[in-house]
Design an enzyme around this catalytic site. Structure first.
Site, PDB file in Angstrom:
ATOM      1  N   TYR A   1       0.612  -1.115   0.164  1.00 37.33           N
ATOM      2  CA  TYR A   1      -0.051   0.099  -0.080  1.00 37.33           C
ATOM      3  C   TYR A   1       0.958   1.186   0.198  1.00 37.33           C
ATOM      4  O   TYR A   1       0.468   2.226  -0.745  1.00 37.33           O
ATOM      5  CB  TYR A   1      -1.079  -0.001   1.113  1.00 37.33           C
TER       6      TYR A   1
ATOM      7  N   HIS B   1     -15.080   1.448  -2.380  1.00 34.01           N
ATOM      8  CA  HIS B   1     -14.134   0.588  -1.652  1.00 34.01           C
ATOM      9  C   HIS B   1     -13.248   1.296  -0.635  1.00 34.01           C
ATOM     10  O   HIS B   1     -12.095   0.684  -0.694  1.00 34.01           O
ATOM     11  CB  HIS B   1     -13.355  -0.328  -2.650  1.00 34.01           C
TER      12      HIS B   1
HETATM   13  C1  BJW Z   1     -10.239   0.513 -19.521  1.00 34.73           C
HETATM   14  C2  BJW Z   1      -9.087   1.247 -19.560  1.00 34.73           C
HETATM   15  C3  BJW Z   1      -9.091   2.627 -20.296  1.00 34.73           C
HETATM   16  C4  BJW Z   1      -8.499  -0.647 -18.644  1.00 34.73           C
HETATM   17  N1  BJW Z   1     -10.336   2.956 -20.755  1.00 34.73           N
HETATM   18  N2  BJW Z   1     -11.526   0.962 -19.953  1.00 34.73           N
HETATM   19  C5  BJW Z   1     -21.269 -12.345  -5.444  1.00 34.73           C
HETATM   20  C6  BJW Z   1     -20.847 -13.315  -6.403  1.00 34.73           C
HETATM   21  C7  BJW Z   1     -19.597 -13.969  -6.053  1.00 34.73           C
HETATM   22  C8  BJW Z   1     -18.684 -13.336  -5.084  1.00 34.73           C
HETATM   23  C9  BJW Z   1     -19.166 -12.528  -4.360  1.00 34.73           C
HETATM   24  C10 BJW Z   1     -20.696 -12.020  -4.518  1.00 34.73           C
HETATM   25  N3  BJW Z   1     -20.629 -11.156  -3.517  1.00 34.73           N
HETATM   26  C11 BJW Z   1     -19.358 -10.682  -2.813  1.00 34.73           C
HETATM   27  C12 BJW Z   1     -18.577 -11.732  -3.250  1.00 34.73           C
HETATM   28  C13 BJW Z   1     -17.412 -11.730  -2.727  1.00 34.73           C
HETATM   29  C14 BJW Z   1     -16.480 -10.860  -3.302  1.00 34.73           C
HETATM   30  C15 BJW Z   1     -16.259 -10.745  -4.739  1.00 34.73           C
HETATM   31  O1  BJW Z   1     -17.005 -10.062  -5.456  1.00 34.73           O
HETATM   32  N4  BJW Z   1     -15.542 -11.660  -5.212  1.00 34.73           N
HETATM   33  C16 BJW Z   1     -15.733 -11.682  -6.725  1.00 34.73           C
HETATM   34  C17 BJW Z   1     -14.145 -11.089  -7.281  1.00 34.73           C
HETATM   35  C18 BJW Z   1     -15.564 -13.254  -6.947  1.00 34.73           C
HETATM   36  N5  BJW Z   1     -16.813  -9.335  -2.783  1.00 34.73           N
HETATM   37  C19 BJW Z   1     -16.370  -8.957  -1.558  1.00 34.73           C
HETATM   38  O2  BJW Z   1     -15.518  -9.801  -0.638  1.00 34.73           O
HETATM   39  C20 BJW Z   1     -16.948  -7.618  -0.937  1.00 34.73           C
HETATM   40  N6  BJW Z   1     -17.212  -7.729   0.368  1.00 34.73           N
HETATM   41  C21 BJW Z   1     -18.552  -8.544   0.717  1.00 34.73           C
HETATM   42  O3  BJW Z   1     -19.261  -9.200  -0.281  1.00 34.73           O
HETATM   43  O4  BJW Z   1     -18.621  -8.475   2.039  1.00 34.73           O
HETATM   44  C22 BJW Z   1     -19.949  -9.426   2.392  1.00 34.73           C
HETATM   45  C23 BJW Z   1     -19.837  -9.060   3.984  1.00 34.73           C
HETATM   46  C24 BJW Z   1     -21.183  -8.720   4.530  1.00 34.73           C
HETATM   47  C25 BJW Z   1     -21.301  -8.414   5.746  1.00 34.73           C
HETATM   48  C26 BJW Z   1     -20.270  -8.699   6.609  1.00 34.73           C
HETATM   49  C27 BJW Z   1     -19.071  -9.054   6.208  1.00 34.73           C
HETATM   50  C28 BJW Z   1     -18.966  -9.043   4.677  1.00 34.73           C
HETATM   51  C29 BJW Z   1     -15.741  -6.796  -0.921  1.00 34.73           C
HETATM   52  C30 BJW Z   1     -15.071  -6.341  -2.334  1.00 34.73           C
HETATM   53  C31 BJW Z   1     -13.827  -5.447  -2.078  1.00 34.73           C
HETATM   54  C32 BJW Z   1     -13.019  -5.438  -3.192  1.00 34.73           C
HETATM   55  N7  BJW Z   1     -11.654  -4.656  -2.799  1.00 34.73           N
HETATM   56  C33 BJW Z   1     -11.024  -4.382  -4.027  1.00 34.73           C
HETATM   57  C34 BJW Z   1      -9.519  -3.825  -3.239  1.00 34.73           C
HETATM   58  C35 BJW Z   1      -9.783  -2.371  -2.812  1.00 34.73           C
HETATM   59  C36 BJW Z   1      -8.600  -2.014  -1.856  1.00 34.73           C
HETATM   60  C37 BJW Z   1      -7.295  -1.723  -2.932  1.00 34.73           C
HETATM   61  O5  BJW Z   1      -7.326  -1.001  -3.773  1.00 34.73           O
HETATM   62  O6  BJW Z   1      -6.396  -2.295  -2.449  1.00 34.73           O
HETATM   63  O7  BJW Z   1     -11.301  -3.306  -4.701  1.00 34.73           O
HETATM   64  S1  BJW Z   1     -10.499  -5.636  -5.178  1.00 34.73           S
HETATM   65  C38 BJW Z   1     -10.479  -4.644  -6.345  1.00 34.73           C
HETATM   66  O8  BJW Z   1     -11.439  -5.028  -7.547  1.00 34.73           O
HETATM   67  C39 BJW Z   1     -10.548  -3.296  -6.049  1.00 34.73           C
HETATM   68  C40 BJW Z   1     -11.574  -3.017  -7.249  1.00 34.73           C
HETATM   69  O9  BJW Z   1     -12.312  -1.764  -6.804  1.00 34.73           O
HETATM   70  C41 BJW Z   1     -12.313  -4.151  -7.806  1.00 34.73           C
HETATM   71  C42 BJW Z   1     -12.902  -3.854  -9.007  1.00 34.73           C
HETATM   72  O10 BJW Z   1     -12.132  -3.861 -10.022  1.00 34.73           O
HETATM   73  P1  BJW Z   1     -12.146  -2.731 -11.304  1.00 34.73           P
HETATM   74  O11 BJW Z   1     -12.284  -1.484 -10.957  1.00 34.73           O
HETATM   75  O12 BJW Z   1     -13.504  -3.445 -12.099  1.00 34.73           O
HETATM   76  O13 BJW Z   1     -10.650  -3.284 -11.879  1.00 34.73           O
HETATM   77  P2  BJW Z   1     -10.293  -4.387 -12.912  1.00 34.73           P
HETATM   78  O14 BJW Z   1      -8.837  -4.291 -12.935  1.00 34.73           O
HETATM   79  O15 BJW Z   1     -10.886  -5.610 -12.684  1.00 34.73           O
HETATM   80  O16 BJW Z   1     -10.997  -3.869 -14.417  1.00 34.73           O
HETATM   81  C43 BJW Z   1     -10.477  -2.707 -15.087  1.00 34.73           C
HETATM   82  C44 BJW Z   1     -11.286  -2.662 -16.287  1.00 34.73           C
HETATM   83  O17 BJW Z   1     -10.776  -1.401 -16.886  1.00 34.73           O
HETATM   84  C45 BJW Z   1     -11.257  -3.937 -17.429  1.00 34.73           C
HETATM   85  O18 BJW Z   1     -12.371  -4.290 -17.637  1.00 34.73           O
HETATM   86  C46 BJW Z   1     -10.496  -3.255 -18.373  1.00 34.73           C
HETATM   87  O19 BJW Z   1     -10.904  -3.597 -19.759  1.00 34.73           O
HETATM   88  C47 BJW Z   1     -10.595  -1.574 -18.394  1.00 34.73           C
HETATM   89  N8  BJW Z   1      -9.738  -0.606 -18.892  1.00 34.73           N
HETATM   90  N9  BJW Z   1      -7.957   0.317 -19.240  1.00 34.73           N
HETATM   91  C48 BJW Z   1     -11.420   2.018 -20.518  1.00 34.73           C
HETATM   92  N10 BJW Z   1      -8.207   3.152 -20.637  1.00 34.73           N
END
Ligand code: BJW
Length: 268
Positions: free
Chosen positions: A79, A142
């Site tokens: 981080y 997030h």
């Molecule tokens: C361009 C471009 C350009 C490139 N122009 N485009 C339902 C189903 C399955 C699993 C789950 C579910 N519900 C919950 C879950 C579990 C889990 C989850 O989702 N897992 C899946 C991955 C399988 N979720 C969680 O655990 C969440 N919490 C939760 O559900 O809690 C329940 C609970 C309730 C009550 C008590 C206790 C618990 C929390 C999720 C937290 C995610 N955190 C992160 C890290 C944040 C901190 C950090 O930065 O270090 O967040 S993970 C990471 O992914 C980060 C992002 O915000 C997040 C999303 O990523 P994002 O933004 O989509 O980025 P990329 O890289 O994936 O995509 C980039 C895109 O840009 C691509 O499509 C490219 O094509 C495009 N691109 N350049 C336009 N120039």
């Protein structure tokens, strides 16, 4: 850090662009929902795909409460590196266009999964340019990369804390209870802030149009914000370099770079 770097894409279909522009201009209540791709042209790495932060990294070692409990020094080192990287980046043309739209049309709600603060920085610049009393708020689902909080509770710690991750002994500790401090972001398995979730889903239910920019839409519950808007009747405009699970729900999909497409969609 280079701003507005272009990625190679064929020019978008002019009719699709015009249709999307009209949908967004006509929307009385617009939801803008963004992910890491909106900041890619600012030099902030995305998470997934080639060159992404998760490439060759076990996410559970770095972005889960268990990973922090096992090796807080390693997690803080990662981080601290990201904080230094993002501090050198600036909002790009997409952040600025979104901030201009939100300032000019208060019926616009900006919800981001990003922790980099670039939407907030763009909003502050636009508010200053316009002479607005305050920048339009951004719902940061997030958390915030530069925020720090206590592992034991809600004890606040100063933002922008300089962290020495050289050893366990140098890691920052809570001034109130002595526990380790941690980054103020939402890790896998952690609940999102209920007030942020409420604001995001309320905006999704109300929106006439939803502009989704640069998210792979695989992380929930955040990704459900956009699909909720579509299912509640909003026109969905997706800007992404690649197809995503949201593409099938989209009214218009535009493949290309956010820094080019978003201003083309939102600016007068
Ligand atoms: C361009 C471009 C350009 C490139 N122009 N485009 C339902 C189903 C399955 C699993 C789950 C579910 N519900 C919950 C879950 C579990 C889990 C989850 O989702 N897992 C899946 C991955 C399988 N979720 C969680 O655990 C969440 N919490 C939760 O559900 O809690 C329940 C609970 C309730 C009550 C008590 C206790 C618990 C929390 C999720 C937290 C995610 N955190 C992160 C890290 C944040 C901190 C950090 O930065 O270090 O967040 S993970 C990471 O992914 C980060 C992002 O915000 C997040 C999303 O990523 P994002 O933004 O989509 O980025 P990329 O890289 O994936 O995509 C980039 C895109 O840009 C691509 O499509 C490219 O094509 C495009 N691109 N350049 C336009 N120039």
């Amino acid at each position: 850090m280079a701003d507005d770097r272009a990625i190679a894409h064929p020019p978008p279909d002019a009719r699709a662009l015009a249709r999307a522009r009209a949908l967004l201009a006509e929307a009385r209540r617009l939801l803008v929902f963004t992910g890491a791709g909106v900041s890619a042209e600012s030099g902030v790495p995305t998470f997934r795909g080639a060159g992404g932060l998760w490439n060759g990294v076990r996410a559970e070692a770095l972005a889960t409460p268990g990973g922090f409990a096992r090796d807080p020094r390693l997690v803080w080192e990662w981080y601290a590196w990201r904080r230094a990287l993002v501090a050198r980046c600036a909002p790009n043309a997409a952040h600025r266009a979104i901030a201009r739209r939100a300032a000019a049309r208060p019926d616009t709600v900006v919800v981001t999964q990003n922790v980099d603060g670039l939407h907030e920085r763009a909003a502050a610049v636009v508010a200053a340019e316009r002479g607005d009393a305050a920048p339009r708020p951004v719902v940061a689902l997030h958390g915030r990369l530069f925020a720090t909080r206590c592992v034991r509770g809600d004890h606040e710690a100063p933002d922008d804390l300089v962290v020495d991750a050289g050893s366990l002994a140098t890691l920052p500790r809570c001034p109130r209870c002595g526990s380790l401090l941690r980054p103020g972001v939402v890790w896998f398995g952690e609940a999102l802030d209920p007030a942020d979730l409420e604001a995001a889903f309320a905006a999704a239910e109300r929106a006439d149009a939803c502009l989704v920019v640069g998210t792979s839409a695989v992380v929930h519950p955040a990704a459900s914000v956009a699909s909720t808007a579509a299912r509640a009747g909003a026109a969905l405009v997706e800007v992404n370099a690649e197809a995503t699970p949201l593409s099938a729900l989209a009214t218009v999909t535009l493949r290309g770079a956010a820094g080019t497409l978003v201003p083309a969609l939102l600016d007068d």
